[in-house]
Design a protein around this motif. Sequence first.
Motif, PDB file in Angstrom:
ATOM      1  N   ASN A 148      -9.354 -50.992 -17.636  1.00 27.70           N
ATOM      2  CA  ASN A 148      -8.851 -52.329 -17.934  1.00 27.70           C
ATOM      3  C   ASN A 148      -7.382 -52.320 -18.335  1.00 27.70           C
ATOM      4  O   ASN A 148      -6.892 -53.279 -18.936  1.00 27.70           O
ATOM      5  CB  ASN A 148      -9.694 -52.970 -19.044  1.00 27.70           C
ATOM      6  N   LEU A 149      -6.673 -51.250 -17.983  1.00 29.17           N
ATOM      7  CA  LEU A 149      -5.239 -51.180 -18.208  1.00 29.17           C
ATOM      8  C   LEU A 149      -4.499 -51.482 -16.909  1.00 29.17           C
ATOM      9  O   LEU A 149      -5.046 -51.365 -15.820  1.00 29.17           O
ATOM     10  CB  LEU A 149      -4.842 -49.789 -18.712  1.00 29.17           C
ATOM     11  N   ARG A 150      -3.236 -51.834 -17.035  1.00 32.63           N
ATOM     12  CA  ARG A 150      -2.382 -52.038 -15.872  1.00 32.63           C
ATOM     13  C   ARG A 150      -1.887 -50.687 -15.357  1.00 32.63           C
ATOM     14  O   ARG A 150      -1.988 -49.671 -16.043  1.00 32.63           O
ATOM     15  CB  ARG A 150      -1.209 -52.934 -16.257  1.00 32.63           C
ATOM     16  N   PHE A 151      -1.332 -50.687 -14.150  1.00 32.34           N
ATOM     17  CA  PHE A 151      -0.935 -49.411 -13.543  1.00 32.34           C
ATOM     18  C   PHE A 151       0.163 -48.723 -14.343  1.00 32.34           C
ATOM     19  O   PHE A 151       0.279 -47.497 -14.341  1.00 32.34           O
ATOM     20  CB  PHE A 151      -0.476 -49.635 -12.097  1.00 32.34           C
ATOM     21  N   GLN A 152       1.022 -49.497 -15.065  1.00 33.10           N
ATOM     22  CA  GLN A 152       2.124 -48.876 -15.788  1.00 33.10           C
ATOM     23  C   GLN A 152       1.752 -48.459 -17.213  1.00 33.10           C
ATOM     24  O   GLN A 152       2.589 -47.931 -17.945  1.00 33.10           O
ATOM     25  CB  GLN A 152       3.338 -49.809 -15.838  1.00 33.10           C
ATOM     26  N   ASP A 153       0.496 -48.687 -17.636  1.00 36.44           N
ATOM     27  CA  ASP A 153       0.063 -48.353 -18.992  1.00 36.44           C
ATOM     28  C   ASP A 153      -0.495 -46.934 -19.041  1.00 36.44           C
ATOM     29  O   ASP A 153      -1.278 -46.545 -18.170  1.00 36.44           O
ATOM     30  CB  ASP A 153      -1.009 -49.339 -19.461  1.00 36.44           C
ATOM     31  N   THR A 154      -0.109 -46.170 -20.062  1.00 37.89           N
ATOM     32  CA  THR A 154      -0.522 -44.769 -20.166  1.00 37.89           C
ATOM     33  C   THR A 154      -1.261 -44.536 -21.475  1.00 37.89           C
ATOM     34  O   THR A 154      -0.652 -44.617 -22.546  1.00 37.89           O
ATOM     35  CB  THR A 154       0.703 -43.833 -20.110  1.00 37.89           C
ATOM     36  N   PRO A 155      -2.581 -44.233 -21.420  1.00 38.62           N
ATOM     37  CA  PRO A 155      -3.355 -44.009 -22.650  1.00 38.62           C
ATOM     38  C   PRO A 155      -3.348 -42.546 -23.085  1.00 38.62           C
ATOM     39  O   PRO A 155      -3.294 -41.635 -22.253  1.00 38.62           O
ATOM     40  CB  PRO A 155      -4.767 -44.450 -22.237  1.00 38.62           C
ATOM     41  N   PHE A 156      -3.423 -42.324 -24.388  1.00 40.51           N
ATOM     42  CA  PHE A 156      -3.475 -40.992 -24.977  1.00 40.51           C
ATOM     43  C   PHE A 156      -4.517 -40.983 -26.088  1.00 40.51           C
ATOM     44  O   PHE A 156      -4.672 -41.981 -26.807  1.00 40.51           O
ATOM     45  CB  PHE A 156      -2.124 -40.599 -25.591  1.00 40.51           C
ATOM     46  N   ARG A 157      -5.198 -39.859 -26.256  1.00 40.39           N
ATOM     47  CA  ARG A 157      -6.028 -39.687 -27.438  1.00 40.39           C
ATOM     48  C   ARG A 157      -5.137 -39.117 -28.529  1.00 40.39           C
ATOM     49  O   ARG A 157      -4.658 -37.993 -28.444  1.00 40.39           O
ATOM     50  CB  ARG A 157      -7.209 -38.752 -27.170  1.00 40.39           C
ATOM     51  N   TYR A 158      -4.925 -39.904 -29.561  1.00 39.29           N
ATOM     52  CA  TYR A 158      -3.995 -39.531 -30.629  1.00 39.29           C
ATOM     53  C   TYR A 158      -4.646 -38.588 -31.625  1.00 39.29           C
ATOM     54  O   TYR A 158      -3.987 -37.766 -32.244  1.00 39.29           O
ATOM     55  CB  TYR A 158      -3.510 -40.803 -31.325  1.00 39.29           C
ATOM     56  N   GLY A 159      -5.961 -38.715 -31.766  1.00 35.83           N
ATOM     57  CA  GLY A 159      -6.708 -37.872 -32.689  1.00 35.83           C
ATOM     58  C   GLY A 159      -7.978 -38.571 -33.138  1.00 35.83           C
ATOM     59  O   GLY A 159      -7.953 -39.765 -33.436  1.00 35.83           O
ATOM     60  N   GLY A 160      -9.101 -37.834 -33.180  1.00 40.86           N
ATOM     61  CA  GLY A 160     -10.359 -38.442 -33.618  1.00 40.86           C
ATOM     62  C   GLY A 160     -10.715 -39.634 -32.764  1.00 40.86           C
ATOM     63  O   GLY A 160     -10.812 -39.546 -31.532  1.00 40.86           O
ATOM     64  N   GLU A 161     -10.887 -40.790 -33.414  1.00 45.26           N
ATOM     65  CA  GLU A 161     -11.238 -42.021 -32.698  1.00 45.26           C
ATOM     66  C   GLU A 161     -10.036 -42.957 -32.572  1.00 45.26           C
ATOM     67  O   GLU A 161     -10.181 -44.166 -32.391  1.00 45.26           O
ATOM     68  CB  GLU A 161     -12.385 -42.743 -33.413  1.00 45.26           C
ATOM     69  N   GLU A 162      -8.843 -42.386 -32.655  1.00 46.79           N
ATOM     70  CA  GLU A 162      -7.608 -43.169 -32.587  1.00 46.79           C
ATOM     71  C   GLU A 162      -6.882 -42.878 -31.277  1.00 46.79           C
ATOM     72  O   GLU A 162      -6.773 -41.730 -30.850  1.00 46.79           O
ATOM     73  CB  GLU A 162      -6.711 -42.830 -33.774  1.00 46.79           C
ATOM     74  N   PHE A 163      -6.355 -43.956 -30.646  1.00 45.24           N
ATOM     75  CA  PHE A 163      -5.718 -43.832 -29.337  1.00 45.24           C
ATOM     76  C   PHE A 163      -4.396 -44.586 -29.325  1.00 45.24           C
ATOM     77  O   PHE A 163      -4.223 -45.574 -30.049  1.00 45.24           O
ATOM     78  CB  PHE A 163      -6.641 -44.384 -28.244  1.00 45.24           C
ATOM     79  N   VAL A 164      -3.486 -44.101 -28.495  1.00 45.77           N
ATOM     80  CA  VAL A 164      -2.189 -44.751 -28.302  1.00 45.77           C
ATOM     81  C   VAL A 164      -2.039 -45.086 -26.820  1.00 45.77           C
ATOM     82  O   VAL A 164      -2.389 -44.278 -25.957  1.00 45.77           O
ATOM     83  CB  VAL A 164      -1.032 -43.843 -28.755  1.00 45.77           C
ATOM     84  N   ILE A 165      -1.509 -46.270 -26.536  1.00 46.36           N
ATOM     85  CA  ILE A 165      -1.263 -46.691 -25.157  1.00 46.36           C
ATOM     86  C   ILE A 165       0.207 -47.072 -25.032  1.00 46.36           C
ATOM     87  O   ILE A 165       0.686 -47.965 -25.748  1.00 46.36           O
ATOM     88  CB  ILE A 165      -2.151 -47.885 -24.763  1.00 46.36           C
ATOM     89  N   LEU A 166       0.928 -46.401 -24.153  1.00 49.67           N
ATOM     90  CA  LEU A 166       2.331 -46.721 -23.900  1.00 49.67           C
ATOM     91  C   LEU A 166       2.402 -47.800 -22.829  1.00 49.67           C
ATOM     92  O   LEU A 166       1.758 -47.692 -21.782  1.00 49.67           O
ATOM     93  CB  LEU A 166       3.089 -45.478 -23.450  1.00 49.67           C
ATOM     94  N   LEU A 167       3.214 -48.826 -23.097  1.00 48.90           N
ATOM     95  CA  LEU A 167       3.299 -49.991 -22.217  1.00 48.90           C
ATOM     96  C   LEU A 167       4.720 -50.113 -21.676  1.00 48.90           C
ATOM     97  O   LEU A 167       5.592 -50.698 -22.324  1.00 48.90           O
ATOM     98  CB  LEU A 167       2.910 -51.262 -22.976  1.00 48.90           C
ATOM     99  N   ALA A 168       4.959 -49.545 -20.508  1.00 53.22           N
ATOM    100  CA  ALA A 168       6.284 -49.597 -19.902  1.00 53.22           C
ATOM    101  C   ALA A 168       6.609 -51.018 -19.450  1.00 53.22           C
ATOM    102  O   ALA A 168       5.725 -51.773 -19.026  1.00 53.22           O
ATOM    103  CB  ALA A 168       6.352 -48.634 -18.713  1.00 53.22           C
TER     104      ALA A 168
END
Length: 342
Positions: free
Chosen positions: A232-252
């Motif tokens: 459910n992300l756009r093509f330019q969005d990049t998800p990362f597992r930051y740690g445990g149950e926490e995530f970061v998504i970069l939105l260009a």
Amino acid sequence: MNISILVFGSQKFLTTLPDQIRYATAFSVEVIANLDQAVSHITMTPPDIIVVQASLDGSMELCSWLKDQPKLSWIYCILLEDRSQQIIDRGKYGWEWELEMTSSALKQGADAYIWQLPEGKTDYTLAELTANQRLILAQLTVGLRKAKKYRDLIRTNDLLSAIALADSLTELNNRRALEWDLPRQIQKAREQSLPFSLIILDVDFFKKVNDTYGHLVGDRLLQLLCIRVRHNLRFQDTPFRYGGEEFVILLANTTGEEASIVARRLNRIVSEQPFAINNQHTINITISLGTASLQSDDDEQGISLLHRADQCLLEAKATGRNKVIGWDHLSHVQYLKAAASS
């Protein structure tokens, strides 16, 4: 393996090379006779092997330049000696002088140094002609082996890098990958004057899932969550597992307002449908999200940007969870609190 050969020499020089090079079908051959053009070509499209005509202007400069380039020094450079004076001196001064010439050529950057047969002479025996051609082809074989080993090494390094930067559980990029990619995306956004934002999200009450169902169920839940988020992300969005149950998504190329729209959609698609762990367990979860956008005074590594998004995430969790808080909203709330207290 698609091997490429660059011949730094004239068209006449090309005709002196073995037919296996001139009429090759197993690899591609480019011919360039200008030093600047050769350097540009090598920089943009590095060949596997370079065959250099010694009598051409810039021949030794090309060999020396090549070995001074850390990312190009693996290219195998074969220098063919066709200068008439050197060939005359070779016959006059003998093998000691020939060894000195060879030593000099290798020191200046050539990987192989081969004497061409003198021009003008027509009474070469078939054995002489064959031996010279076979020597050139033998060095070509050495270059091919080196190119193959280099490519194998690159593939191995790429595989190891992919393993090092991937989270084995969720198959997302990991925190190390984020620390590498975030500065790159910030630099790109600033160079192109584009907006840039990110989201930090956290699973609400995830510890309760582990305590109730066990860590294996918790792991499976994270896997299913990542699949749903990624789809459910756009093509330019990049998800990362930051740690445990926490995530970061970069939105260009994303403004703060657009980041909030993305975050609210993720919040909705996670909460609106339970996660089917197996035939026995279906689990409902929610997520809290914080968003922030790149500012002119943010550091190049993205630490301050991450910190603002994390502050928003903490505010979302502190004020009831299952919501999105953006930095613009949080900073306005903080301003009102400060004004009220004064």
